[in-house]
Design a protein around this motif. Structure first.
Motif, PDB file in Angstrom:
ATOM      1  N   UNK A 211     -12.344   8.863   6.408  1.00 17.23           N
ATOM      2  CA  UNK A 211     -12.827   8.110   8.084  1.00 17.23           C
ATOM      3  C   UNK A 211     -11.227   7.616   8.225  1.00 17.23           C
ATOM      4  N   UNK A 212     -10.801   7.648   9.855  1.00 17.99           N
ATOM      5  CA  UNK A 212     -10.073   6.780   9.815  1.00 17.99           C
ATOM      6  C   UNK A 212     -10.613   4.815  10.324  1.00 17.99           C
TER       7      UNK A 212
ATOM      8  N   UNK B 116     -12.118  18.538  10.089  1.00 19.34           N
ATOM      9  CA  UNK B 116     -12.496  17.275  10.431  1.00 19.34           C
ATOM     10  C   UNK B 116     -13.417  17.150  12.285  1.00 19.34           C
ATOM     11  N   UNK B 117     -13.483  15.955  12.136  1.00 23.31           N
ATOM     12  CA  UNK B 117     -14.340  15.735  13.630  1.00 23.31           C
ATOM     13  C   UNK B 117     -13.248  14.244  14.114  1.00 23.31           C
ATOM     14  N   UNK B 118     -13.358  14.432  15.354  1.00 19.00           N
ATOM     15  CA  UNK B 118     -13.752  13.946  16.569  1.00 19.00           C
ATOM     16  C   UNK B 118     -14.268  12.805  16.700  1.00 19.00           C
ATOM     17  N   UNK B 119     -13.891  11.309  17.534  1.00 19.74           N
ATOM     18  CA  UNK B 119     -14.973  10.382  17.802  1.00 19.74           C
ATOM     19  C   UNK B 119     -17.065  10.858  17.517  1.00 19.74           C
ATOM     20  N   UNK B 120     -16.508  11.624  18.191  1.00 22.53           N
ATOM     21  CA  UNK B 120     -18.899  12.748  18.789  1.00 22.53           C
ATOM     22  C   UNK B 120     -19.062  12.363  17.105  1.00 22.53           C
TER      23      UNK B 120
ATOM     24  N   UNK C  52      -3.581   9.037   1.220  1.00 25.05           N
ATOM     25  CA  UNK C  52      -3.867   8.260   2.452  1.00 25.05           C
ATOM     26  C   UNK C  52      -4.058   9.172   3.576  1.00 25.05           C
ATOM     27  N   UNK C  53      -4.601   9.030   4.866  1.00 28.57           N
ATOM     28  CA  UNK C  53      -4.526   9.641   6.231  1.00 28.57           C
ATOM     29  C   UNK C  53      -3.780   8.919   7.246  1.00 28.57           C
ATOM     30  N   UNK C  54      -3.335   9.679   8.148  1.00 27.63           N
ATOM     31  CA  UNK C  54      -2.531   9.034   9.211  1.00 27.63           C
ATOM     32  C   UNK C  54      -3.453   9.935  10.178  1.00 27.63           C
ATOM     33  N   UNK C  55      -3.664   9.170  11.679  1.00 26.27           N
ATOM     34  CA  UNK C  55      -3.449  10.916  13.064  1.00 26.27           C
ATOM     35  C   UNK C  55      -2.270  10.213  13.436  1.00 26.27           C
ATOM     36  N   UNK C  56      -2.059  11.397  13.739  1.00 27.70           N
ATOM     37  CA  UNK C  56      -0.745  11.916  14.469  1.00 27.70           C
ATOM     38  C   UNK C  56      -1.366  12.540  16.460  1.00 27.70           C
ATOM     39  N   UNK C  57      -1.187  11.642  16.990  1.00 27.70           N
ATOM     40  CA  UNK C  57      -1.942  12.567  18.395  1.00 27.70           C
ATOM     41  C   UNK C  57      -3.125  13.650  18.132  1.00 27.70           C
ATOM     42  N   UNK C  58      -2.979  15.274  18.130  1.00 33.71           N
ATOM     43  CA  UNK C  58      -3.962  15.682  18.074  1.00 33.71           C
ATOM     44  C   UNK C  58      -4.467  16.231  16.766  1.00 33.71           C
ATOM     45  N   UNK C  59      -3.369  15.613  15.171  1.00 33.74           N
ATOM     46  CA  UNK C  59      -3.799  15.946  14.267  1.00 33.74           C
ATOM     47  C   UNK C  59      -3.665  14.861  13.256  1.00 33.74           C
TER      48      UNK C  59
ATOM     49  N   UNK D 163      -8.544  14.107  19.439  1.00 35.34           N
ATOM     50  CA  UNK D 163      -8.085  12.560  18.547  1.00 35.34           C
ATOM     51  C   UNK D 163      -9.253  12.707  17.150  1.00 35.34           C
ATOM     52  N   UNK D 164      -8.829  13.038  16.537  1.00 38.13           N
ATOM     53  CA  UNK D 164      -9.319  13.706  15.304  1.00 38.13           C
ATOM     54  C   UNK D 164      -9.602  11.773  14.181  1.00 38.13           C
ATOM     55  N   UNK D 165     -10.398  11.665  13.956  1.00 34.69           N
ATOM     56  CA  UNK D 165     -11.443  10.623  13.320  1.00 34.69           C
ATOM     57  C   UNK D 165     -11.162  10.544  11.828  1.00 34.69           C
TER      58      UNK D 165
END
Length: 119
Positions: A117-118, A58-62, A27-34, A86-88
């Protein structure tokens, strides 16, 4: 190869008390900037040499991947990178001809490559 086959057979078929295979992203979960990446069969996560944990991006929305700073915490790896607020999504030893990751579990079996990906 023999050791890996033994671990799989003894753990999965005969119900032995062993770690049957290398760490698999669960599993993967976002926690702020991590991003917190939890691994199935991740007991005793460690790297096979001194130095930082390698192989994670890691990648952000872009959708642009950058090398991640990775920290092992129990059976999880916590990922972050400068400029990614905000990594996704993340990947491990993926999209490279020469993987540099060296993440192992307590049975010294290597982690499997992944991309997730989230979204």
């Amino acid at each position: 190869v023999g050791y890996r086959l033994f671990q799989l057979a003894f753990g999965n078929i005969y119900g032995g008390n062993v770690i049957p295979q290398g760490p698999m992203m669960d599993t993967m979960a976002a926690d702020g900037a991590t991003l917190r990446v939890h691994f199935r069969y991740g007991e005793g996560l460690h790297v096979d040499s001194e130095g930082p944990v390698k192989g994670f991006d890691i990648a952000g929305e872009d959708g642009n991947y950058v090398p991640a700073t990775a920290v092992i915490s129990g059976d999880e790896v916590i990922l972050s990178a400068d400029g990614i607020d905000h990594p996704v999504s993340c990947r491990y030893n993926a999209n490279t001809g020469l993987p540099e990751g060296h993440l192992l579990n307590a049975a010294n079996l290597p982690a499997l490559s992944f991309f997730d990906s989230l979204k």
